[in-house]
Design a protein around this motif. Structure first.
Motif, PDB file in Angstrom:
ATOM      1  N   VAL A 106       0.847  -1.200   0.000  1.00 50.56           N
ATOM      2  CA  VAL A 106       0.000   0.000   0.000  1.00 50.56           C
ATOM      3  C   VAL A 106       0.880   1.247   0.000  1.00 50.56           C
ATOM      4  O   VAL A 106       0.638   2.196  -0.755  1.00 50.56           O
ATOM      5  N   ASP A 107       1.910   1.255   0.834  1.00 51.77           N
ATOM      6  CA  ASP A 107       2.840   2.389   0.874  1.00 51.77           C
ATOM      7  C   ASP A 107       3.501   2.614  -0.485  1.00 51.77           C
ATOM      8  O   ASP A 107       3.728   3.767  -0.892  1.00 51.77           O
ATOM      9  N   LEU A 108       3.810   1.530  -1.181  1.00 52.47           N
ATOM     10  CA  LEU A 108       4.467   1.630  -2.484  1.00 52.47           C
ATOM     11  C   LEU A 108       3.510   2.023  -3.601  1.00 52.47           C
ATOM     12  O   LEU A 108       3.937   2.302  -4.728  1.00 52.47           O
ATOM     13  N   GLY A 109       2.208   2.059  -3.288  1.00 57.12           N
ATOM     14  CA  GLY A 109       1.214   2.401  -4.297  1.00 57.12           C
ATOM     15  C   GLY A 109       0.892   1.274  -5.240  1.00 57.12           C
ATOM     16  O   GLY A 109       0.264   1.480  -6.284  1.00 57.12           O
ATOM     17  N   LYS A 110       1.294   0.051  -4.860  1.00 58.85           N
ATOM     18  CA  LYS A 110       1.049  -1.111  -5.718  1.00 58.85           C
ATOM     19  C   LYS A 110      -0.377  -1.634  -5.581  1.00 58.85           C
ATOM     20  O   LYS A 110      -0.962  -2.135  -6.542  1.00 58.85           O
ATOM     21  N   ILE A 111      -0.920  -1.550  -4.373  1.00 57.65           N
ATOM     22  CA  ILE A 111      -2.290  -1.989  -4.138  1.00 57.65           C
ATOM     23  C   ILE A 111      -3.001  -1.006  -3.207  1.00 57.65           C
ATOM     24  O   ILE A 111      -2.368  -0.271  -2.446  1.00 57.65           O
ATOM     25  N   ALA A 112      -4.315  -1.002  -3.290  1.00 58.21           N
ATOM     26  CA  ALA A 112      -5.173  -0.352  -2.308  1.00 58.21           C
ATOM     27  C   ALA A 112      -6.116  -1.432  -1.785  1.00 58.21           C
ATOM     28  O   ALA A 112      -6.391  -2.417  -2.485  1.00 58.21           O
ATOM     29  N   VAL A 113      -6.596  -1.273  -0.575  1.00 60.39           N
ATOM     30  CA  VAL A 113      -7.448  -2.288   0.038  1.00 60.39           C
ATOM     31  C   VAL A 113      -8.825  -1.713   0.324  1.00 60.39           C
ATOM     32  O   VAL A 113      -8.950  -0.628   0.899  1.00 60.39           O
ATOM     33  N   ARG A 114      -9.834  -2.454  -0.088  1.00 59.43           N
ATOM     34  CA  ARG A 114     -11.215  -2.169   0.301  1.00 59.43           C
ATOM     35  C   ARG A 114     -11.591  -3.169   1.391  1.00 59.43           C
ATOM     36  O   ARG A 114     -11.797  -4.341   1.117  1.00 59.43           O
ATOM     37  N   TYR A 115     -11.631  -2.692   2.627  1.00 57.04           N
ATOM     38  CA  TYR A 115     -12.039  -3.558   3.730  1.00 57.04           C
ATOM     39  C   TYR A 115     -13.561  -3.591   3.801  1.00 57.04           C
ATOM     40  O   TYR A 115     -14.206  -2.552   3.944  1.00 57.04           O
ATOM     41  N   ARG A 116     -14.131  -4.783   3.688  1.00 55.37           N
ATOM     42  CA  ARG A 116     -15.578  -4.980   3.799  1.00 55.37           C
ATOM     43  C   ARG A 116     -15.824  -5.759   5.084  1.00 55.37           C
ATOM     44  O   ARG A 116     -15.620  -6.981   5.137  1.00 55.37           O
ATOM     45  N   LEU A 117     -16.184  -5.063   6.145  1.00 55.90           N
ATOM     46  CA  LEU A 117     -16.304  -5.669   7.461  1.00 55.90           C
ATOM     47  C   LEU A 117     -17.718  -6.172   7.722  1.00 55.90           C
ATOM     48  O   LEU A 117     -18.697  -5.476   7.439  1.00 55.90           O
ATOM     49  N   VAL A 118     -17.810  -7.384   8.252  1.00 57.42           N
ATOM     50  CA  VAL A 118     -19.094  -8.020   8.542  1.00 57.42           C
ATOM     51  C   VAL A 118     -19.230  -8.249  10.048  1.00 57.42           C
ATOM     52  O   VAL A 118     -18.272  -8.048  10.808  1.00 57.42           O
ATOM     53  N   ASN A 119     -20.413  -8.668  10.487  1.00 54.64           N
ATOM     54  CA  ASN A 119     -20.671  -8.772  11.926  1.00 54.64           C
ATOM     55  C   ASN A 119     -21.385 -10.059  12.318  1.00 54.64           C
ATOM     56  O   ASN A 119     -22.107 -10.099  13.315  1.00 54.64           O
ATOM     57  N   PHE A 120     -21.146 -11.144  11.577  1.00 59.14           N
ATOM     58  CA  PHE A 120     -21.882 -12.375  11.845  1.00 59.14           C
ATOM     59  C   PHE A 120     -21.513 -13.013  13.183  1.00 59.14           C
ATOM     60  O   PHE A 120     -22.247 -13.855  13.709  1.00 59.14           O
ATOM     61  N   LEU A 121     -20.376 -12.606  13.782  1.00 57.16           N
ATOM     62  CA  LEU A 121     -19.948 -13.198  15.048  1.00 57.16           C
ATOM     63  C   LEU A 121     -20.419 -12.418  16.268  1.00 57.16           C
ATOM     64  O   LEU A 121     -19.988 -12.716  17.387  1.00 57.16           O
ATOM     65  N   ASP A 122     -21.307 -11.451  16.091  1.00 56.41           N
ATOM     66  CA  ASP A 122     -21.868 -10.749  17.253  1.00 56.41           C
ATOM     67  C   ASP A 122     -22.324 -11.711  18.350  1.00 56.41           C
ATOM     68  O   ASP A 122     -22.016 -11.497  19.528  1.00 56.41           O
ATOM     69  N   PRO A 123     -23.073 -12.777  18.020  1.00 54.80           N
ATOM     70  CA  PRO A 123     -23.564 -13.667  19.080  1.00 54.80           C
ATOM     71  C   PRO A 123     -22.449 -14.390  19.837  1.00 54.80           C
ATOM     72  O   PRO A 123     -22.683 -14.911  20.934  1.00 54.80           O
ATOM     73  N   ARG A 124     -21.244 -14.450  19.260  1.00 57.55           N
ATOM     74  CA  ARG A 124     -20.137 -15.144  19.898  1.00 57.55           C
ATOM     75  C   ARG A 124     -19.306 -14.213  20.795  1.00 57.55           C
ATOM     76  O   ARG A 124     -18.294 -14.632  21.340  1.00 57.55           O
ATOM     77  N   SER A 125     -19.732 -12.977  20.944  1.00 61.53           N
ATOM     78  CA  SER A 125     -19.036 -12.048  21.828  1.00 61.53           C
ATOM     79  C   SER A 125     -19.801 -11.923  23.138  1.00 61.53           C
ATOM     80  O   SER A 125     -21.011 -12.139  23.195  1.00 61.53           O
ATOM     81  N   ALA A 126     -19.086 -11.570  24.201  1.00 59.00           N
ATOM     82  CA  ALA A 126     -19.729 -11.443  25.509  1.00 59.00           C
ATOM     83  C   ALA A 126     -20.810 -10.372  25.496  1.00 59.00           C
ATOM     84  O   ALA A 126     -21.859 -10.522  26.120  1.00 59.00           O
ATOM     85  N   SER A 127     -20.552  -9.286  24.771  1.00 58.36           N
ATOM     86  CA  SER A 127     -21.522  -8.188  24.723  1.00 58.36           C
ATOM     87  C   SER A 127     -22.645  -8.447  23.728  1.00 58.36           C
ATOM     88  O   SER A 127     -23.632  -7.728  23.708  1.00 58.36           O
ATOM     89  N   GLY A 167     -15.106 -15.073  24.427  1.00 56.30           N
ATOM     90  CA  GLY A 167     -14.621 -14.492  25.678  1.00 56.30           C
ATOM     91  C   GLY A 167     -15.065 -13.052  25.837  1.00 56.30           C
ATOM     92  O   GLY A 167     -15.990 -12.588  25.165  1.00 56.30           O
ATOM     93  N   SER A 168     -14.390 -12.344  26.742  1.00 56.64           N
ATOM     94  CA  SER A 168     -14.730 -10.936  26.952  1.00 56.64           C
ATOM     95  C   SER A 168     -14.284 -10.115  25.748  1.00 56.64           C
ATOM     96  O   SER A 168     -13.417 -10.531  24.981  1.00 56.64           O
ATOM     97  N   ASP A 169     -14.886  -8.944  25.576  1.00 56.01           N
ATOM     98  CA  ASP A 169     -14.530  -8.091  24.441  1.00 56.01           C
ATOM     99  C   ASP A 169     -14.356  -6.647  24.915  1.00 56.01           C
ATOM    100  O   ASP A 169     -14.429  -6.364  26.103  1.00 56.01           O
ATOM    101  N   HIS A 170     -14.113  -5.743  23.969  1.00 54.39           N
ATOM    102  CA  HIS A 170     -13.890  -4.339  24.300  1.00 54.39           C
ATOM    103  C   HIS A 170     -15.206  -3.567  24.324  1.00 54.39           C
ATOM    104  O   HIS A 170     -16.031  -3.710  23.408  1.00 54.39           O
ATOM    105  N   ASP A 171     -15.380  -2.725  25.336  1.00 56.71           N
ATOM    106  CA  ASP A 171     -16.498  -1.793  25.287  1.00 56.71           C
ATOM    107  C   ASP A 171     -16.084  -0.592  24.434  1.00 56.71           C
ATOM    108  O   ASP A 171     -14.946  -0.519  23.950  1.00 56.71           O
ATOM    109  N   ASN A 172     -16.989   0.361  24.249  1.00 55.76           N
ATOM    110  CA  ASN A 172     -16.689   1.488  23.362  1.00 55.76           C
ATOM    111  C   ASN A 172     -15.555   2.361  23.870  1.00 55.76           C
ATOM    112  O   ASN A 172     -14.762   2.895  23.083  1.00 55.76           O
ATOM    113  N   LYS A 173     -15.438   2.502  25.179  1.00 53.40           N
ATOM    114  CA  LYS A 173     -14.330   3.285  25.729  1.00 53.40           C
ATOM    115  C   LYS A 173     -12.994   2.626  25.420  1.00 53.40           C
ATOM    116  O   LYS A 173     -12.005   3.305  25.105  1.00 53.40           O
ATOM    117  N   GLU A 174     -12.962   1.320  25.485  1.00 47.29           N
ATOM    118  CA  GLU A 174     -11.723   0.598  25.181  1.00 47.29           C
ATOM    119  C   GLU A 174     -11.407   0.676  23.690  1.00 47.29           C
ATOM    120  O   GLU A 174     -10.236   0.811  23.306  1.00 47.29           O
TER     121      GLU A 174
END
Length: 245
Positions: A106-127, A167-174
């Motif tokens: 990315v720094d070299l300008g050879k590639i750019a990344v499109r991160y497509r983030l999903v949330n199917f593991l919500d039920p597997r988090s403590a929160s 396991g435990s996860d991060h709250d918004n402050k974290e």
């Protein structure tokens, strides 16, 4: 080595009948077990370009597309799409193994990344909503436009700061504290702690999951990488360098 399971695979898009859904679930389980077997066999724990770190070049920008994709890179670079869930251990392993090599390209300008983030593991988090909140936090950092800061935040979130599934996860402050550690400002931290982008992040994550299912005929699994709509075999250790050619 523990036996792979289907817990790292997004749930398929709802079917019209129970039988169709059950049949599809069996196919997805088989697909992800095979994928994890190939990942482990391919030595996915090797760290490529160890010591480089996240993106360095201040000329690298980050932008939030209208569909929620987070685009990191320089203008006119070849774009790759990476689908990840913030809680997905295999996604964390991908970032540990290839994140620094991706950052250099990315720094070299050879590639750019499109991160497509999903949330199917919500039920597997403590929160029960960690993935969604982490997606929203990524959007808060990305909309500030600083490429190196976003790259460091993303790297931290998927490597040393990634919670254990179940396991435990991060709250918004974290999450905000991790953003500050990456170099984000007070406005970004406030965006995260307030949960301003929670609903938008959830909608974007669900849209990304649908797109991933559509691309893979309802056999979606994370991490998944695409170039020009074609799925990349990440068991090929040189896939990042091949993408940068």
């Amino acid at each position: 080595m523990s036996k792979p399971t289907s817990k790292h695979t997004p749930r398929p898009v709802s079917s019209k009948t129970t039988y169709a859904l059950a049949g599809l679930a069996v196919v997805v389980v088989v697909a992800i077990v095979a994928a994890l077997y190939l990942w482990n066999r391919g030595g996915g724990d090797e760290v490529r370009n160890d010591g480089y770190g996240p993106v360095h070049d201040p000329a690298v920008s980050v932008a939030l597309d209208s569909d929620g994709a987070i685009v990191l890179g320089k203008p006119n670079a070849k774009t790759i799409d990476i689908y990840e869930d913030p809680l997905c251990p295999a996604c964390g392993q991908l970032e540990k193994s290839y994140g620094q090599e991706i950052a250099q390209q990315v720094d070299l300008g050879k590639i750019a990344v499109r991160y497509r983030l999903v949330n199917f593991l919500d039920p597997r988090s403590a929160s029960k909503d960690y993935s969604t909140r982490a997606v929203a936090a990524n959007e808060c950092v990305a909309q500030a436009g600083d490429g190196p800061v976003y790259s460091k935040f993303h790297s931290l979130l998927f490597t040393t700061k990634q919670p254990a599934e179940g396991g435990s996860d991060h709250d918004n402050k974290e999450l905000a504290a991790i953003a500050k550690e990456a170099g984000a400002g007070d406005d970004v931290a406030k965006c995260i702690t307030s949960g301003d982008r929670a609903d938008t992040g959830r909608a974007h994550a669900e849209a990304a999951l649908k797109a991933l299912n559509d691309a893979l005929n309802n056999r979606a699994a994370t991490p998944s990488v695409f170039i020009d709509g074609k799925k990349v075999d990440v068991n090929n250790k040189n896939w990042v360098l091949d993408a940068a050619k």
